[in-house]
Design a protein around this motif. Structure first.
Motif, PDB file in Angstrom:
ATOM      1  N   THR A   1      44.052  43.545  39.742  1.00 28.97           N
ATOM      2  CA  THR A   1      44.616  44.391  41.015  1.00 28.97           C
ATOM      3  C   THR A   1      43.307  44.960  41.244  1.00 28.97           C
ATOM      4  O   THR A   1      42.795  45.268  42.709  1.00 28.97           O
ATOM      5  N   CYS A   2      42.663  45.701  40.436  1.00 28.60           N
ATOM      6  CA  CYS A   2      41.288  46.533  40.621  1.00 28.60           C
ATOM      7  C   CYS A   2      40.348  45.657  41.208  1.00 28.60           C
ATOM      8  O   CYS A   2      39.781  45.981  42.333  1.00 28.60           O
ATOM      9  N   TRP A   3      40.216  44.566  40.933  1.00 29.12           N
ATOM     10  CA  TRP A   3      39.386  43.457  41.266  1.00 29.12           C
ATOM     11  C   TRP A   3      39.467  43.109  42.608  1.00 29.12           C
ATOM     12  O   TRP A   3      38.803  43.230  43.630  1.00 29.12           O
TER      13      TRP A   3
ATOM     14  N   CYS B   1      36.322  50.646  36.632  1.00 29.43           N
ATOM     15  CA  CYS B   1      35.006  51.100  36.783  1.00 29.43           C
ATOM     16  C   CYS B   1      33.999  50.304  37.778  1.00 29.43           C
ATOM     17  O   CYS B   1      33.318  50.734  38.768  1.00 29.43           O
ATOM     18  N   SER B   2      34.246  48.983  37.594  1.00 27.57           N
ATOM     19  CA  SER B   2      33.594  47.892  38.485  1.00 27.57           C
ATOM     20  C   SER B   2      34.209  48.178  39.613  1.00 27.57           C
ATOM     21  O   SER B   2      33.321  48.009  40.681  1.00 27.57           O
ATOM     22  N   ALA B   3      35.191  48.107  40.150  1.00 25.56           N
ATOM     23  CA  ALA B   3      36.128  48.219  41.572  1.00 25.56           C
ATOM     24  C   ALA B   3      35.439  49.302  42.041  1.00 25.56           C
ATOM     25  O   ALA B   3      35.280  49.658  43.320  1.00 25.56           O
TER      26      ALA B   3
ATOM     27  N   ILE C   1      47.767  37.748  42.758  1.00 23.74           N
ATOM     28  CA  ILE C   1      46.981  39.015  43.358  1.00 23.74           C
ATOM     29  C   ILE C   1      45.664  38.425  42.969  1.00 23.74           C
ATOM     30  O   ILE C   1      44.632  38.782  43.799  1.00 23.74           O
ATOM     31  N   LEU C   2      45.294  37.380  42.024  1.00 21.94           N
ATOM     32  CA  LEU C   2      44.103  36.934  42.031  1.00 21.94           C
ATOM     33  C   LEU C   2      43.728  35.835  43.279  1.00 21.94           C
ATOM     34  O   LEU C   2      42.651  35.957  43.851  1.00 21.94           O
TER      35      LEU C   2
ATOM     36  N   LEU D   1      32.299  35.464  42.989  1.00 17.91           N
ATOM     37  CA  LEU D   1      33.494  35.648  42.360  1.00 17.91           C
ATOM     38  C   LEU D   1      33.770  35.584  40.901  1.00 17.91           C
ATOM     39  O   LEU D   1      33.032  34.792  40.298  1.00 17.91           O
ATOM     40  N   ASP D   2      34.171  36.683  40.222  1.00 22.90           N
ATOM     41  CA  ASP D   2      34.279  36.935  38.932  1.00 22.90           C
ATOM     42  C   ASP D   2      35.378  37.757  38.418  1.00 22.90           C
ATOM     43  O   ASP D   2      34.925  38.727  38.518  1.00 22.90           O
ATOM     44  N   ASP D   3      36.354  37.390  38.032  1.00 23.36           N
ATOM     45  CA  ASP D   3      37.599  38.207  37.626  1.00 23.36           C
ATOM     46  C   ASP D   3      37.206  38.587  36.325  1.00 23.36           C
ATOM     47  O   ASP D   3      36.196  38.366  35.659  1.00 23.36           O
ATOM     48  N   ASP D   4      38.112  39.140  35.589  1.00 23.57           N
ATOM     49  CA  ASP D   4      37.650  40.112  34.385  1.00 23.57           C
ATOM     50  C   ASP D   4      38.119  39.506  33.266  1.00 23.57           C
ATOM     51  O   ASP D   4      38.283  40.082  32.282  1.00 23.57           O
ATOM     52  N   ASP D   5      38.374  38.187  33.160  1.00 20.84           N
ATOM     53  CA  ASP D   5      38.847  37.438  31.883  1.00 20.84           C
ATOM     54  C   ASP D   5      37.661  36.705  31.049  1.00 20.84           C
ATOM     55  O   ASP D   5      37.499  35.676  30.513  1.00 20.84           O
TER      56      ASP D   5
END
Length: 967
Positions: free
Chosen positions: A535-537, A578-580, A495-496, A440-444
């Motif tokens: 949302t991408c994540w 890109c990651s998603a 969404i998270l 688990l690692d969102d993008d902040d």
């Protein structure tokens, strides 16, 4: 075959008779006519001209009657001026001060002036006094072993006399100085330190007690191991009970120090603490009881945040090491932690939130927490919202920033992960026990490495894996409100949440996904960049389900919108997209082939659009695409789109530029996928990789011979070059032969195979295996040198090194045939030991089994006698991998060994039957080998015994053997 990448203390002492500190200071510092600085007698002022024409006058004086060191007043004033100048923000002034400090540091007497300013000059401002102490601390760290005994004793004496200074800043500085001296091995040579500090804890003067506790806390943090050793006669046996007495002290600061001191010894299960664990827990639980029982104990709801934080930290650590002692109080602990997770102080809330992460790892989690889920779930969900400060730090109000160049300091250093050979399995891609990419690692990332939002999300993720669909009873009502909330911050947190529960609650979420996935795809166009990025994540977390559905319904719309977001005007969204998309590529694999032109068009356009940081992520997306679609990328129109921008970047980067790491990884995947299509670009890429390896090895030799004159090389350059050479060999096959013939790569590889760094050996063994397959005629003359090295690297403690060495041995054996016989003894016993080793990772087990099978195929007489020792784990290791050439050769080997030593399989014949049944479509001659063994065994035991034996089989196995092999 697909590969994966890896992304002494000094002691100061004296044998002569010891004098009191002041006598030593007097003797050392006041020796008749000894100059403190060059060219000056003690009785005269000394001038040392610096580069800025400032003179320093340092002179010490003393009276033999008073036995007390005193500084020269004029010199003292000059040093005070220097200290004040050092606080200037001007860079040139700071540089000048640093030069003068370095000059003065040549003379240990200078340190007496520094301790004098810190402890004696109470008329000076506190920042100047503290700075003097910090400069002294740095001198202690760098030069303490060179301090004369008199100087060091004088400093120690002054520290202990002034630990109770009225200024908190000075007390803290003295404490830092004390622990720095202690960390230099001085705990043994300063026997009065710990008894004195413990004695000062009982002082009625608050400043003295707090100062002593502050110093003890720092010592506990820096020297925990030696404090619990026989070297000091285990002082913790006295210190721990002493600390526990202060858990109920009237001062919050003292209480905080006491808890923090004890916390240092929980995880290590320190003997002294374990002996007093019950009173410690009882003391900690005052935090809970004060919450439930009037206000008898004030620890838990303490007004001091630092106390509450340390209570939470203690309980989290106790949960790991003494769960049994906490269980009777668990209900109250959970209630307390629920309150603290909502603490107004975010540091306290974060420490408390760690409790849920730790509890989720305990086997009792479900039992003790199920009754609290309705309370805990909204608390964690609420913690997942961005705070106002988060949004400011993330520049969340800036929607379009693609034209703003990246701050190079914000780009995290990249580390290459060496190639690991792995087997493909039925129904999935590659198994990799060490892969943590899905964590688990969102993008902040830019706001901090760890904060309440991330901890709350991680806690919800692990709890979803514990409670599975039971958690949805509490989550779904919240999600309905969050996902459609008018405030973007609330919507974003929803969404998270949806992404956090994806792994654990996937089965229960499936009925809702046909409605949720289209809604999320719409959210990719939200006006707020932070909503688009999360949302991408979240969509990437549901990629597996998306790919399992008809492509036109979800995959195509999702892919289309993600590609738009890859070209978003916000850099954070670009990165997340890109990651998603890379995750989607891994899940979809060849499902993406019909859309390759559209995908490549977008990714190539991003080259001209992206700033530095996202360019590195773009390489990964392209490399993953190549891994996923493989040879389908080898079309002239695709090659013409993809290769020019990659080669342009390749030519722009210098050999020492670390941006080469992701680019070389990308090219490795592309070369493997393009196969012959990479030929036009092959030679310069190959030669540069060889040069990188050679240059790194040369630098390593220079450093090894003359470490004072040369820097150690960054071996990641060599590792990533070896991996790209592996990709070239795998992709180009025999066509790489001429390049190998014209280079010294085998000599370089021989050196790399013996490198001290495991990752270098790991990559060199992967390259050896690939070159063995591609052009064995060049490898064969070196086999006698290579095989002993491979044998010594069959150490399962270094999993990836052992894995690649094992795989390379298997490839060599197929090429060598019966000529492998002299080398069997070098490797066979280690391989049998590995395959029987408990908890061996799946990838290593599979490669070991294949290599044993191949060795038995080419040298059955040498391997078959050990058949009984490995047949069972061999069969269970290979039953799940896909039909391929490696599996084919391994099973031919096991069949050949059974024909040589049929008794070796008798006891475990059911496992052999199960392994045979794992084949979907074996070649005809291999099927005949299976039939011969199965029917031979049936005929040997007789019809009745066979029936009784086969009745033990699970029905699917029994039916499969009857259908395909007639038994």
């Amino acid at each position: 075959m697909r590969r994966e990448r890896r992304t002494g203390r000094s002691s100061v002492g004296s044998s002569r008779k010891r004098m009191c500190p002041l006598q030593q200071a007097h003797t050392t510092l006041c020796h008749v006519n000894r100059p403190l600085l060059p060219g000056c007698a003690l009785s005269e002022p000394l001038g040392v001209k610096s580069s800025t024409s400032v003179y320093f006058f340092i002179r010490s004086s003393s009276s033999k009657m008073e036995c007390e060191w005193k500084p020269d007043e004029q010199g003292l004033q000059q040093i005070l001026q220097l200290l004040k100048e050092s606080q200037s923000p001007d860079t040139s002034t700071q540089r000048s001060v640093q030069q003068r400090l370095e000059q003065l540091n040549q003379y240990p007497d200078f340190n007496n002036y520094l301790i004098f300013v810190l402890t004696k000059l109470k008329s000076e401002d506190e920042p100047t006094r503290s700075l003097s102490g910090l400069i002294l601390k740095n001198n202690v760290k760098a030069h303490y072993q060179n301090f004369p005994n008199g100087v060091s004793d004088f400093i120690k004496s002054e520290c202990l006399q002034n630990i109770g200074d009225s200024s908190p800043l000075i007390r803290a500085t003295v404490g830092i100085l004390i622990t720095t001296i202690a960390s230099k091995g001085e705990l043994q040579n300063w026997p009065e330190l710990l008894p004195k500090l413990c004695l000062l804890l009982d002082s009625e003067d608050y400043n003295t007690c707090e100062g002593a506790f502050g110093a003890l806390q720092k010592i506990c943090e820096d020297s925990a191991e030696i404090l619990d050793s026989d070297m000091l006669d285990r002082p913790l046996n006295i210190m721990i009970p002493k600390f526990l007495q202060f858990f109920k002290h009237s001062s919050p600061k003292i209480r905080s120090h006491a808890i923090a001191c004890v916390n240092q010894f929980i995880i290590s299960r320190t003997q002294a603490l374990m002996l007093h664990i019950d009173p410690f827990i009882e003391a900690s639980l005052t935090a809970l009881w004060c919450f439930f029982v009037s206000n008898l104990f004030a620890l838990a709801t303490d007004e001091e945040p630092e106390v509450r934080k340390n209570v939470c930290r203690a309980l989290v650590m106790l949960l790991e090491v003494r769960l049994d002692r906490l269980l009777p109080h668990m209900h109250h602990i959970i209630e307390y932690m629920l309150q603290r997770t909502q603490d107004q102080d975010e540091n306290v809330a974060l420490e408390a939130c760690e409790f849920w992460l730790t509890l989720a790892e305990q086997p009792v989690c479900k039992e003790v927490l199920c009754g609290h889920l309705s309370q805990l779930t909204p608390v964690l969900v609420n913690g997942m919202k961005y705070s106002e400060i988060d949004i400011i730090l993330l520049k969340g109000d800036i929607e379009e920033d693609e034209a703003i160049p990246d701050n190079e300091q914000d780009i995290r250093p990249r580390f290459h992960r060496s190639r690991t050979v792995a087997q493909q399995h039925e129904g999935d891609g590659i198994e990799d026990e060490e892969d943590e990419d899905d964590e688990l690692d969102d993008d902040d990332d830019t706001i901090s490495d760890w904060n309440l939002r991330k901890c709350s999300a991680a806690a919800l993720d692990v709890l979803a894996n514990v409670f599975r669909d039971d958690l949805l009873l509490h989550i779904l009502p919240l999600l309905k409100e969050l996902l459609f909330h008018p405030e973007w911050v609330v919507k974003e947190s929803g969404i998270l949440v949806l992404g956090a529960i994806a792994e654990g609650c996937m089965q229960g979420m499936i009925p809702y996904l046909p409605e949720l996935i289209p809604h999320l795809i719409q959210c990719l166009s939200d006006k707020k960049a932070l909503v688009r990025s999360i949302t991408c994540w979240t969509l990437s977390r549901y990629a597996h389900w998306v790919v399992s559905q008809p492509p036109d319904i979800y995959l195509k719309p999702l892919m289309t919108e993600l590609l738009k977001r890859i070209l978003d005007s916000n850099k954070r969204v670009q990165e997340a997209a890109c990651s998603a998309f890379a995750t989607l590529e891994e899940e979809a694999c060849t499902e993406l082939v019909p859309y390759l032109a559209f995908i490549l068009d977008t990714l190539v356009f991003a080259f001209s659009k992206y700033q530095h940081k996202n360019l590195l992520i773009l390489y990964d997306a392209i490399g993953t695409l190549a891994d996923s679609v493989g040879h389908h990328l080898n079309k002239p129109e695709y090659i013409q789109m993809l290769m020019p921008p990659l080669i342009q970047k390749w030519n722009q980067l210098k050999d020492e530029d670390k941006d080469l790491f992701p680019l070389l990884e990308c090219l490795s995947s592309v070369a493997t996928a393009l196969q012959s299509g990479f030929l036009p670009y092959c030679e310069p890429v190959y030669q540069r990789c060889v040069n990188l390896v050679q240059k790194t090895l040369a630098q390593a030799m220079l450093y090894q011979s003359q470490p004072d004159q040369y820097e150690a090389p960054d071996k990641d350059f060599m590792i990533v070059a070896l991996d790209l050479l592996s990709g070239l060999a795998e992709g180009l096959g025999g066509t790489i032969e001429q390049l190998v013939a014209r280079s010294n790569i085998l000599t370089l590889m021989y050196q790399c195979m013996q490198d001290k760094m495991p990752e270098v050996r790991q990559s060199s063994f992967a390259l050896l295996g690939d070159l063995t397959k591609a052009c064995f005629q060049h490898v064969k003359p070196c086999i006698a040198d290579f095989m002993p090295i491979l044998g010594t690297n069959l150490n399962p403690e270094l999993i990836s090194v052992c894995n690649n060495a094992t795989w390379a041995i298997g490839e060599i054996s197929i090429q060598m045939g019966p000529e492998m016989q002299p080398y069997i003894a070098m490797v066979l016993h280690q391989l049998v030991e590995i395959i029987n080793r408990p908890n061996t990772p799946k990838t290593l087990l599979e490669n070991t089994a294949i290599t044993i099978g191949r060795l038995g195929y080419v040298c059955p007489q040498e391997v078959a006698p050990m058949l009984q020792q490995f047949i069972r784990p061999w069969c269970t290791s290979l039953r799940n991998i896909r039909d391929n050439e490696e599996k084919d050769s391994a099973f031919r080997g096991i069949c050949t060994m059974i024909s040589v030593n049929p008794g070796g399989v008798v006891q475990d014949f059911i496992f052999f039957c199960d392994a045979v049944a794992s084949w979907v479509n074996p070649k005809d001659d291999l099927r005949d080998m299976f039939c011969k063994i199965l029917h031979g065994f049936k005929n040997q035991v007789g019809e009745d015994n066979w029936r009784r034996f086969s009745d033990q089989f699970p029905m699917p196995l029994k039916e499969r053997l009857a259908t395909f092999y007639g038994v």
